[in-house]
Design a protein around this motif. Structure first.
Motif, PDB file in Angstrom:
ATOM      1  N   ASP A   1     -28.499  40.051  29.058  1.00 48.19           N
ATOM      2  CA  ASP A   1     -27.051  39.859  28.953  1.00 48.19           C
ATOM      3  C   ASP A   1     -26.759  38.688  28.023  1.00 48.19           C
ATOM      4  O   ASP A   1     -27.589  37.785  27.864  1.00 48.19           O
ATOM      5  N   ILE A   2     -25.596  38.728  27.406  1.00 49.49           N
ATOM      6  CA  ILE A   2     -25.025  37.587  26.688  1.00 49.49           C
ATOM      7  C   ILE A   2     -23.643  37.357  27.281  1.00 49.49           C
ATOM      8  O   ILE A   2     -22.785  38.242  27.224  1.00 49.49           O
ATOM      9  N   ILE A   3     -23.441  36.184  27.848  1.00 51.37           N
ATOM     10  CA  ILE A   3     -22.173  35.854  28.485  1.00 51.37           C
ATOM     11  C   ILE A   3     -21.398  34.911  27.579  1.00 51.37           C
ATOM     12  O   ILE A   3     -21.929  33.888  27.133  1.00 51.37           O
ATOM     13  N   GLU A   4     -20.145  35.256  27.303  1.00 45.26           N
ATOM     14  CA  GLU A   4     -19.251  34.437  26.492  1.00 45.26           C
ATOM     15  C   GLU A   4     -18.070  34.045  27.394  1.00 45.26           C
ATOM     16  O   GLU A   4     -17.105  34.791  27.501  1.00 45.26           O
ATOM     17  N   PRO A   5     -18.152  32.892  28.039  1.00 46.46           N
ATOM     18  CA  PRO A   5     -17.171  32.571  29.082  1.00 46.46           C
ATOM     19  C   PRO A   5     -15.746  32.413  28.552  1.00 46.46           C
ATOM     20  O   PRO A   5     -15.513  31.796  27.511  1.00 46.46           O
ATOM     21  N   ASP A   6     -14.803  32.990  29.294  1.00 49.16           N
ATOM     22  CA  ASP A   6     -13.395  32.706  29.045  1.00 49.16           C
ATOM     23  C   ASP A   6     -13.110  31.264  29.426  1.00 49.16           C
ATOM     24  O   ASP A   6     -13.790  30.672  30.265  1.00 49.16           O
ATOM     25  N   TRP A   7     -12.067  30.697  28.813  1.00 45.91           N
ATOM     26  CA  TRP A   7     -11.630  29.365  29.233  1.00 45.91           C
ATOM     27  C   TRP A   7     -10.839  29.516  30.546  1.00 45.91           C
ATOM     28  O   TRP A   7      -9.857  30.251  30.600  1.00 45.91           O
ATOM     29  N   PRO A   8     -11.247  28.847  31.618  1.00 44.56           N
ATOM     30  CA  PRO A   8     -10.563  29.031  32.902  1.00 44.56           C
ATOM     31  C   PRO A   8      -9.182  28.385  32.925  1.00 44.56           C
ATOM     32  O   PRO A   8      -8.981  27.316  32.342  1.00 44.56           O
ATOM     33  N   GLU A   9      -8.258  29.034  33.619  1.00 43.24           N
ATOM     34  CA  GLU A   9      -6.883  28.532  33.681  1.00 43.24           C
ATOM     35  C   GLU A   9      -6.801  27.166  34.337  1.00 43.24           C
ATOM     36  O   GLU A   9      -5.917  26.365  34.010  1.00 43.24           O
ATOM     37  N   TRP A  10      -7.718  26.870  35.266  1.00 37.52           N
ATOM     38  CA  TRP A  10      -7.641  25.618  36.017  1.00 37.52           C
ATOM     39  C   TRP A  10      -8.159  24.413  35.236  1.00 37.52           C
ATOM     40  O   TRP A  10      -7.936  23.264  35.639  1.00 37.52           O
ATOM     41  N   LEU A  11      -8.827  24.643  34.117  1.00 35.94           N
ATOM     42  CA  LEU A  11      -9.506  23.557  33.410  1.00 35.94           C
ATOM     43  C   LEU A  11      -8.649  23.040  32.268  1.00 35.94           C
ATOM     44  O   LEU A  11      -8.417  23.742  31.287  1.00 35.94           O
ATOM     45  N   ASP A  12      -8.201  21.797  32.377  1.00 35.32           N
ATOM     46  CA  ASP A  12      -7.351  21.232  31.326  1.00 35.32           C
ATOM     47  C   ASP A  12      -8.002  20.060  30.602  1.00 35.32           C
ATOM     48  O   ASP A  12      -7.349  19.362  29.842  1.00 35.32           O
ATOM     49  N   ARG A  13      -9.293  19.844  30.826  1.00 30.60           N
ATOM     50  CA  ARG A  13      -9.979  18.731  30.176  1.00 30.60           C
ATOM     51  C   ARG A  13     -10.587  19.167  28.847  1.00 30.60           C
ATOM     52  O   ARG A  13     -10.868  20.347  28.642  1.00 30.60           O
ATOM     53  N   GLU A  14     -10.775  18.198  27.960  1.00 39.38           N
ATOM     54  CA  GLU A  14     -11.509  18.428  26.720  1.00 39.38           C
ATOM     55  C   GLU A  14     -12.933  17.906  26.879  1.00 39.38           C
ATOM     56  O   GLU A  14     -13.187  16.964  27.631  1.00 39.38           O
ATOM     57  N   TRP A  15     -13.846  18.548  26.187  1.00 38.06           N
ATOM     58  CA  TRP A  15     -15.238  18.086  26.146  1.00 38.06           C
ATOM     59  C   TRP A  15     -15.664  18.193  24.690  1.00 38.06           C
ATOM     60  O   TRP A  15     -16.018  19.267  24.219  1.00 38.06           O
ATOM     61  N   GLY A  16     -15.612  17.077  23.959  1.00 38.94           N
ATOM     62  CA  GLY A  16     -15.925  17.146  22.543  1.00 38.94           C
ATOM     63  C   GLY A  16     -15.016  18.149  21.854  1.00 38.94           C
ATOM     64  O   GLY A  16     -13.794  18.039  21.905  1.00 38.94           O
ATOM     65  N   GLN A  17     -15.621  19.162  21.245  1.00 38.20           N
ATOM     66  CA  GLN A  17     -14.851  20.174  20.529  1.00 38.20           C
ATOM     67  C   GLN A  17     -14.277  21.236  21.463  1.00 38.20           C
ATOM     68  O   GLN A  17     -13.453  22.053  21.049  1.00 38.20           O
ATOM     69  N   TRP A  18     -14.694  21.254  22.736  1.00 34.45           N
ATOM     70  CA  TRP A  18     -14.185  22.242  23.683  1.00 34.45           C
ATOM     71  C   TRP A  18     -12.817  21.793  24.200  1.00 34.45           C
ATOM     72  O   TRP A  18     -12.627  20.649  24.584  1.00 34.45           O
ATOM     73  N   SER A  19     -11.874  22.714  24.248  1.00 40.00           N
ATOM     74  CA  SER A  19     -10.527  22.380  24.693  1.00 40.00           C
ATOM     75  C   SER A  19      -9.814  23.655  25.118  1.00 40.00           C
ATOM     76  O   SER A  19     -10.196  24.760  24.704  1.00 40.00           O
ATOM     77  N   PRO A  20      -8.754  23.536  25.934  1.00 42.64           N
ATOM     78  CA  PRO A  20      -7.968  24.720  26.288  1.00 42.64           C
ATOM     79  C   PRO A  20      -7.407  25.431  25.058  1.00 42.64           C
ATOM     80  O   PRO A  20      -7.358  26.671  25.026  1.00 42.64           O
ATOM     81  N   LEU A  21      -6.987  24.673  24.044  1.00 44.76           N
ATOM     82  CA  LEU A  21      -6.421  25.270  22.840  1.00 44.76           C
ATOM     83  C   LEU A  21      -7.401  26.222  22.182  1.00 44.76           C
ATOM     84  O   LEU A  21      -7.081  27.377  21.886  1.00 44.76           O
ATOM     85  N   ARG A  22      -8.615  25.734  21.925  1.00 39.49           N
ATOM     86  CA  ARG A  22      -9.617  26.560  21.257  1.00 39.49           C
ATOM     87  C   ARG A  22     -10.162  27.637  22.196  1.00 39.49           C
ATOM     88  O   ARG A  22     -10.423  28.775  21.789  1.00 39.49           O
ATOM     89  N   GLY A  23     -10.339  27.245  23.483  1.00 39.86           N
ATOM     90  CA  GLY A  23     -10.941  28.169  24.432  1.00 39.86           C
ATOM     91  C   GLY A  23     -10.120  29.417  24.704  1.00 39.86           C
ATOM     92  O   GLY A  23     -10.660  30.453  25.099  1.00 39.86           O
ATOM     93  N   GLU A  24      -8.824  29.338  24.485  1.00 40.59           N
ATOM     94  CA  GLU A  24      -7.980  30.517  24.676  1.00 40.59           C
ATOM     95  C   GLU A  24      -8.112  31.513  23.534  1.00 40.59           C
ATOM     96  O   GLU A  24      -7.710  32.669  23.659  1.00 40.59           O
ATOM     97  N   ILE A  25      -8.698  31.073  22.403  1.00 40.87           N
ATOM     98  CA  ILE A  25      -8.726  31.901  21.202  1.00 40.87           C
ATOM     99  C   ILE A  25     -10.120  32.459  20.920  1.00 40.87           C
ATOM    100  O   ILE A  25     -10.266  33.628  20.552  1.00 40.87           O
ATOM    101  N   PHE A  26     -11.150  31.625  21.084  1.00 40.00           N
ATOM    102  CA  PHE A  26     -12.511  32.100  20.825  1.00 40.00           C
ATOM    103  C   PHE A  26     -13.496  31.354  21.714  1.00 40.00           C
ATOM    104  O   PHE A  26     -13.208  30.260  22.201  1.00 40.00           O
ATOM    105  N   PRO A  27     -14.662  31.942  21.959  1.00 41.36           N
ATOM    106  CA  PRO A  27     -15.610  31.353  22.917  1.00 41.36           C
ATOM    107  C   PRO A  27     -16.250  30.080  22.398  1.00 41.36           C
ATOM    108  O   PRO A  27     -16.484  29.913  21.197  1.00 41.36           O
ATOM    109  N   GLY A  28     -16.539  29.186  23.323  1.00 38.32           N
ATOM    110  CA  GLY A  28     -17.237  27.950  22.975  1.00 38.32           C
ATOM    111  C   GLY A  28     -18.693  27.967  23.366  1.00 38.32           C
ATOM    112  O   GLY A  28     -19.477  27.146  22.900  1.00 38.32           O
ATOM    113  N   THR A  29     -19.066  28.889  24.229  1.00 38.35           N
ATOM    114  CA  THR A  29     -20.416  28.924  24.794  1.00 38.35           C
ATOM    115  C   THR A  29     -20.965  30.340  24.745  1.00 38.35           C
ATOM    116  O   THR A  29     -20.223  31.313  24.914  1.00 38.35           O
ATOM    117  N   ALA A  30     -22.266  30.450  24.534  1.00 36.33           N
ATOM    118  CA  ALA A  30     -22.996  31.709  24.710  1.00 36.33           C
ATOM    119  C   ALA A  30     -24.146  31.447  25.670  1.00 36.33           C
ATOM    120  O   ALA A  30     -24.903  30.482  25.496  1.00 36.33           O
TER     121      ALA A  30
END
Length: 292
Positions: A253-282
């Motif tokens: 399997d390859i999992i590409e996680p959705d950005w969860p609605e409950w998470l509003d923190r940023e982690w480096g380049q990871w953010s709700p803004l970017r996470g709603e548009i394209f995956p940050g993790t594989a």
């Protein structure tokens, strides 16, 4: 971390490491395993304190039994069970850092061993264990030459550890296949390969495609003498699949996680803004085929 994003050296996320190592600029250049490993060891030793100031709480580093968080999107092994049944299993964690994942595995019936290049990261894990909870053996070594016998682990895992920072990730896949017993799983998470295309910015600027997805030249930060202080390597999704298959592993399997609605923190380049548009993790779930 594309080279055209100047904020990377001005960002206070890593100011301590950049100051200690004298980081003066960025480059894109080929780099071999030895030089890449040397840079990574120095970087994570220098960044360990500030990294934990920022991320220890989210990762459960100081929890008595640790936590197993796969990625900045907050996927927890206790919910996803990507490793399957861990009870009584001998587990190798590669790039364990301060080992919250290994400690969580131990608290839930596994027999983990944590491996990392960085002495400072491992010392942070040792300090956490000294305050209570399960004790986990920790080994300082690189992922391209695992210091373990053939077929000595039932499972292997890596949550953003080692794989993006090694020059020869195909060798890591071969080494993991070697130390896994037949039927054993190898699960690892990395920054999603498409993130290579965008600047390392959690805001609107990070939505602008800037670098070719197919450019595999490593991203390097250097000191005033041009010596690498930080290195990150890029592989496409196809590259990862081919490396897995070439090592004799089966991709499940390859999992590409959705950005969860409950998470509003940023982690480096990871953010709700970017996470709603394209995956940050594989997350790649693989298995060494069972013996026939």
């Amino acid at each position: 971390m594309p080279e055209d994003h100047p904020a990377v050296l001005e960002d206070d996320r890593h100011v301590q490491a950049n100051t200690l190592l004298g980081t003066a600029g960025v480059a894109r250049a080929k780099i071999g395993s030895a030089a890449s490993q040397r840079a990574s060891r120095r970087w994570w030793d220098a960044d360990a304190e500030q990294y934990h100031d920022t991320h220890a709480d989210f990762l459960g580093v100081d929890s008595p039994t640790g936590e197993f968080i796969w990625c900045p999107e907050g996927l927890h092994e206790g919910d996803w069970h990507l490793l399957g049944d861990i009870t009584g299993k001998r587990v190798l964690e590669i790039g364990c850092g301060s080992a919250p994942c290994s400690r969580w595995l131990a608290a839930h019936g596994a027999h983990p061993v944590g491996l990392d290049l960085s002495k400072a990261m491992l010392e942070r894990g040792t300090a956490a264990m000294a305050r209570g909870g399960p004790r986990v053996p920790l080994v300082q070594a690189g992922a391209e030459a695992l210091p373990f016998a053939d077929e000595s682990f039932d499972l292997a895992c890596s949550a953003f550890g080692a794989v993006p920072f090694v020059a020869d990730s195909a060798q890591v896949m071969r080494e993991v296949a070697r130390v896994l017993r037949p039927g054993g799983r190898w699960v690892f998470s990395v920054n999603h390969p498409m993130r290579w295309v965008f600047p390392d910015d959690p805001g609107p600027e990070g939505l602008r495609a800037a670098i070719s997805y197919f450019d595999r030249t490593p991203y390097i930060e250097v000191d005033a003498d041009g010596q690498p202080t930080y290195v990150e390597h890029h592989r496409t999704i196809g590259d990862r699949v081919r490396e897995i298959v070439a090592a004799g592993l089966t991709l499940l399997d390859i999992i590409e996680p959705d950005w969860p609605e409950w998470l509003d923190r940023e982690w480096g380049q990871w953010s709700p803004l970017r996470g709603e548009i394209f995956p940050g993790t594989a997350i790649f779930v693989t298995e060494r085929p069972a013996a026939r």
